[in-house]
Design a protein around this motif. Structure first.
Motif, mmCIF file in Angstrom:
data_model
loop_
_atom_site.group_PDB
_atom_site.id
_atom_site.type_symbol
_atom_site.label_atom_id
_atom_site.label_comp_id
_atom_site.label_asym_id
_atom_site.label_seq_id
_atom_site.Cartn_x
_atom_site.Cartn_y
_atom_site.Cartn_z
ATOM 1 N N ARG A 462 -23.943 -31.420 -52.299
ATOM 2 C CA ARG A 462 -24.242 -32.715 -51.694
ATOM 3 C C ARG A 462 -24.177 -32.577 -50.174
ATOM 4 N N GLN A 463 -25.204 -33.080 -49.484
ATOM 5 C CA GLN A 463 -25.201 -33.125 -48.023
ATOM 6 C C GLN A 463 -24.942 -34.559 -47.581
ATOM 7 N N ASN A 464 -23.925 -34.728 -46.722
ATOM 8 C CA ASN A 464 -23.491 -36.045 -46.271
ATOM 9 C C ASN A 464 -23.719 -36.209 -44.779
ATOM 10 N N TRP A 465 -24.179 -37.404 -44.373
ATOM 11 C CA TRP A 465 -24.301 -37.767 -42.968
ATOM 12 C C TRP A 465 -23.644 -39.137 -42.765
ATOM 13 N N ASP A 466 -22.861 -39.283 -41.700
ATOM 14 C CA ASP A 466 -22.197 -40.548 -41.388
ATOM 15 C C ASP A 466 -22.422 -40.902 -39.922
ATOM 16 N N GLU A 467 -22.692 -42.187 -39.678
ATOM 17 C CA GLU A 467 -22.819 -42.709 -38.324
ATOM 18 C C GLU A 467 -21.886 -43.907 -38.181
ATOM 19 N N ARG A 468 -21.066 -43.908 -37.123
ATOM 20 C CA ARG A 468 -20.089 -44.981 -36.936
ATOM 21 C C ARG A 468 -20.154 -45.475 -35.488
ATOM 22 N N SER A 469 -19.991 -46.791 -35.331
ATOM 23 C CA SER A 469 -19.962 -47.367 -33.986
ATOM 24 C C SER A 469 -19.006 -48.552 -33.964
ATOM 25 N N VAL A 470 -18.371 -48.754 -32.803
ATOM 26 C CA VAL A 470 -17.398 -49.826 -32.605
ATOM 27 C C VAL A 470 -17.585 -50.383 -31.197
ATOM 28 N N PHE A 471 -17.618 -51.704 -31.078
ATOM 29 C CA PHE A 471 -17.576 -52.363 -29.780
ATOM 30 C C PHE A 471 -16.177 -52.947 -29.640
ATOM 31 N N ALA A 472 -15.339 -52.293 -28.819
ATOM 32 C CA ALA A 472 -13.902 -52.555 -28.804
ATOM 33 C C ALA A 472 -13.474 -53.299 -27.547
ATOM 34 N N ARG A 473 -12.486 -54.196 -27.743
ATOM 35 C CA ARG A 473 -11.819 -54.902 -26.650
ATOM 36 C C ARG A 473 -10.325 -54.904 -26.930
ATOM 37 N N ALA A 501 -20.083 -42.317 -32.953
ATOM 38 C CA ALA A 501 -19.922 -40.920 -33.356
ATOM 39 C C ALA A 501 -20.736 -40.672 -34.610
ATOM 40 N N THR A 502 -21.121 -39.426 -34.815
ATOM 41 C CA THR A 502 -21.821 -39.013 -36.032
ATOM 42 C C THR A 502 -21.089 -37.816 -36.635
ATOM 43 N N PHE A 503 -21.124 -37.727 -37.947
ATOM 44 C CA PHE A 503 -20.476 -36.637 -38.666
ATOM 45 C C PHE A 503 -21.398 -36.181 -39.793
ATOM 46 N N ASP A 504 -21.296 -34.917 -40.163
ATOM 47 C CA ASP A 504 -22.033 -34.438 -41.335
ATOM 48 C C ASP A 504 -21.220 -33.351 -42.015
ATOM 49 N N ASN A 505 -21.457 -33.181 -43.309
ATOM 50 C CA ASN A 505 -20.672 -32.222 -44.061
ATOM 51 C C ASN A 505 -21.378 -31.896 -45.363
ATOM 52 N N LEU A 506 -21.282 -30.634 -45.784
ATOM 53 C CA LEU A 506 -21.822 -30.181 -47.060
ATOM 54 C C LEU A 506 -20.672 -30.014 -48.040
ATOM 55 N N THR A 507 -20.734 -30.700 -49.171
ATOM 56 C CA THR A 507 -19.707 -30.591 -50.200
ATOM 57 C C THR A 507 -20.324 -30.018 -51.470
ATOM 58 N N TYR A 508 -19.466 -29.524 -52.360
ATOM 59 C CA TYR A 508 -20.013 -28.853 -53.540
ATOM 60 C C TYR A 508 -19.024 -28.881 -54.691
ATOM 61 N N THR A 509 -19.535 -28.511 -55.872
ATOM 62 C CA THR A 509 -18.754 -28.390 -57.097
ATOM 63 C C THR A 509 -19.232 -27.168 -57.868
#
Length: 781
Positions: A462-473, A501-509
């Motif tokens: 499985r190939q995973n991609w994640d994108e996260r954003s925060v507008f912080a105060r 930020a962005t993250f990606d990762n390859l997972t397997y079984t």
């Protein structure tokens, strides 16, 4: 370092009784206990269980015998939930070795789930869990409202270890799969009512309506009310109460043999007083000690002494608490048979959460750290799958793609040391919007080798991609905490910062299994799991706002499954041993921000640690004679940090114990069914016991003064005994009457808390429920 803590807390345990009946799963059709089931990307539509017959599951999207499935998973049927007096998800740990479910700092409706030593401490929207919870095939990314009433369920399955392919992200610990009962082609239903001590009332029911040959509808609901069992002698509140409403509508549309659509719409609402934190410990010379000494010298010692003389379920907090949680969820699953060997499946999900809670993390009469949080979240997800069989039936495969999107806001207010001006700090953190988006593609196949009889190989990626954003105060006492530099920085104007930020990762079984005989299976699996990174939006300095990285787990699991029949006695015995290599571990660490006046304390998740986790789990179901069953399961976990550094202070915390992870956990049951003559029905007499050894509730709990985990973070061993007597089919009618009791020995025990004695200087604990009992009536039609 001197730490004073509450004395007189009883944490006795019945080691002999617990060891005699190791907990576990019986698979009888009558007393259908917890039973291991296959690894799966979603819950099976039907779970048939029985010591005497084959246990059939539809895991991995095809029917398989339980004992043929090479993975460690536990399932509990809806019938077993009722017989074992499990009415909330948090009670499930008594049936699942290697798993704990404890209240978070935000209360019992927002759970911390840990499997094989892995959990999430804070349930913030900028961070994701280590154990994914699925309801009706759809991930519930936030734990808010998960500890709702368990009603009208087909089963709950717990998958253990990293789910590298079919679940992918955020399952480094495992996954919990909740499967509601699906509509059927019969007019049927039930109504249930119970009443118990603490004025506990539970009403539950369901009705199934077959509209026509193609359309069926099932409507179900539950109402739970109970006075709080923890008394606040300062405010007069009854804390740890229940005021929950849950409802569900399920629709099944199957116009022919090739297409089916299942829609599940559900809602949950809680309006309660909240969790009763109890003041437990403080550290001499800490900022907490200085604060109380300045306004009431000797006050903390007097409070601990007073609490030691009062009933166990008592708190002296001066905060009036409340918890409001409301959720709505929708699941839509469509299946199309594109041929004899191919099925196309689509799973769409939608969920909203609104949670408002204020809490007092220390539970004392002094305002150390009263806090408030308002969290709103909306999520969408869609998963597309193609499942099939090839090579003359020797190859089963699944390929698919997954998308998830979440948007929300989180507002937190903490008022520290309220009554002392030199230390008073009102900290406000607000993030809006927060967005999380994830994509993945995956494939998995199982090949039964023709040249090696009984041997199968499974591989998935499985190939995973994640994108996260925060507008912080963030502000403290009305002054912006967001600064331009860690040292000598000036406040931002306007007081806001965009983070992404962005993250990606390859997972397997990978798994190989060998069917030695039709009733004996050996398997070896290797998996890699991934939990995405995120943000600490409550920070102020640039270093505090950097994203924390994803964490990874690689494991090996060796398992043995067997079914036996000897001289008329039948049973099932399964055992699994595993080893996990855990790196970039996300751990919550609290610290004071340097050079702040008044001092500002923050909790941050850091990639602080690496560890090795090894363990063994075993379960046994045994039917020595007809109508009598006993069972047991046991879990041993050896979790050790290879490195754990407090990046704020440089302190070595490698001696910390894993939070939410007792070294040993075990439980057992015995069930006797007595048929009555004529139309008298039958009587079920059942007892359950659960025991766990010492555990801890804080992530960073190493105390260098004693070179061991902090005593203030320690959850002493405890044992809980439950029982039920049920008269089923009374007088030949579809009526059941029952007497039930939980914690029959009235054990006084701790289930969680907040320990910041090593920095701020205090600890508060959450108490386990006292003895509860009642009567129940159920009518089925």
């Amino acid at each position: 370092m001197t730490i004073r803590w509450l004395t007189g807390t009883r944490a006795a345990f019945l080691a002999g009784a617990a060891g005699a009946v190791l907990a576990g799963g019986n698979a009888s059709a009558q007393t259908a206990e917890a039973t291991p089931v296959a690894e799966q990307e979603a819950p099976p539509e039907a779970v048939q269980s029985g010591v005497s017959g084959d246990i059939v599951v539809t895991a991995r999207r095809r029917e398989e015998r339980l004992q043929d499935v090479p993975i460690a998973v536990t399932a509990v049927t809806g019938e077993t939930l009722a017989q074992a007096n499990i009415v909330q998800l948090g009670d499930l740990q008594t049936k699942v070795p290697g798993m704990t479910m404890t209240p978070s700092a935000f209360g019992s409706n927002i759970l911390q789930v840990a499997i094989r030593g892995q959990r999430q401490y804070d349930p913030y929207i900028t961070k994701d869990p280590a154990v994914a919870v699925y309801f009706a095939d759809v991930v519930q990314n936030r734990p808010h409202g998960l500890n709702s009433s368990l009603f009208d369920l087909e089963s709950i399955q717990v998958l253990k270890g990293p789910q590298g392919t079919l679940f992918g992200r955020n399952t480094t610990g495992g996954a919990v799969i909740i499967a509601p009962k699906a509509p059927t082609d019969r007019f049927e239903g039930y109504a249930l009512a119970s009443y118990g001590n603490y004025e506990a009332v539970r009403l539950e029911g369901a009705v199934n309506i077959p509209v026509n040959d193609s359309l069926s509808v099932r409507v179900a609901g539950a109402i739970a009310r109970r006075d709080g069992f923890t008394r606040n002698l300062t405010t007069g509140q009854r804390l740890d109460d229940e005021h929950k409403n849950s409802w569900r509508v399920s629709i099944r549309f199957a116009p022919g043999d090739v297409f089916e659509n299942r829609l599940v719409v559900s809602g949950f609402e809680a309006d309660e007083n909240g969790t009763g934190y109890k003041f437990y410990a403080y550290r001499k010379g800490s900022i907490t000690d200085q604060f109380v000494t300045a306004i009431d010298p000797g006050g903390l010692d007097r409070e601990l002494a007073l609490l030691a003389t009062l009933p166990f379920h008592t708190t002296l907090s001066n905060e009036v608490l409340s918890t409001r949680i409301k959720t709505f969820s929708l699941s839509n699953v469509s299946e199309l048979k594109a041929g004899d060997d191919i099925t196309i499946k689509n799973i769409f999900g939608y969920r909203t959460v609104h949670s408002t809670t204020n809490f007092d993390l220390e539970g004392s009469r002094y305002n150390f750290f009263p806090s408030f949080e308002d969290m709103r979240e909306r999520q969408f997800s869609n998963e597309f799958q193609v499942l099939g069989t090839a090579l003359g039936g020797s190859l089963d495969y699944i390929v698919g793609a997954f998308w998830f999107f979440e948007r929300g806001s989180d507002r937190q207010i903490s008022d520290t040391f309220t009554n002392y001006a030199p230390l008073k700090a009102v900290r406000t953190s607000f993030a809006d919007p927060i967005t999380n988006e994830a994509y993945s593609v995956f494939a998995q196949a199982t090949w039964r080798l023709a040249f090696l009889e009984g041997v199968s190989v499974t591989a998935g990626v499985r190939q995973n991609w994640d994108e996260r954003s925060v507008f912080a105060r963030s502000q403290t006492n009305g002054v912006c905490r967001l600064v331009t530099a860690d040292v000598g920085g000036t406040p931002l104007n306007p007081c806001a910062k965009q983070l992404s930020a962005t993250f990606d990762n390859l997972t397997y079984t990978g798994t190989i299994d060998w069917k030695v005989t039709p009733d004996v299976l050996l398997y070896l699996s290797h998996r890699k799991g991934y939990r995405t990174g995120g943000f600490n939006f409550g920070g102020g300095r640039p270093s505090e706002l950097l994203p924390f990285r994803p964490e990874e787990v690689k494991d090996f699991e060796l398992g043995f499954k067997s079914k036996f029949n000897f001289a008329g006695a039948r049973g099932i015995f399964n055992v699994a041993a595993y080893s996990q290599d855990y790196k970039d571990i996300q751990r919550t660490i609290g610290f004071f921000v340097p050079n702040t006046t008044p001092p500002v304390f923050v909790n941050s998740i850091l990639n602080a640690a690496a560890a090795t986790i090894r363990g063994v789990e075993a379960d046994l179901t045994f039917e020595p004679v007809r109508n009598f069953e006993i069972g047991g399961n046991v879990s041993y976990i050896d979790a050790r940090y290879k490195g754990f550094v407090d990046q704020a202070t440089g302190a070595d915390l490698s001696g910390s114990a894993f939070a939410g992870t007792p070294e040993w956990a075990m439980g057992g049951f015995a069930a006797l069914t007595l048929p009555l003559p004529g139309d008298g029905g039958e009587v079920l007499i059942r007892g359950d016991v659960y025991h766990q050894t010492t555990s801890n509730y804080a992530d960073a709990n190493y105390d260098p003064s004693i070179r061991a985990p902090s005593l203030a973070s320690r959850i002493p061993p405890y044992t809980v005994v439950n029982g039920r007597i049920e008269w089923r089919n009374a007088f030949g009618k579809p009526v059941s009457l029952a007497l039930f009791g939980r914690n029959l020995l009235n054990e006084e025990y701790i289930v969680g808390g907040t320990d910041i004695t090593l920095n701020v200087g205090y600890a508060g604990v959450i108490l386990g429920a006292p003895r509860t009992y009642g009567i129940e009536a159920k009518f089925s039609f």
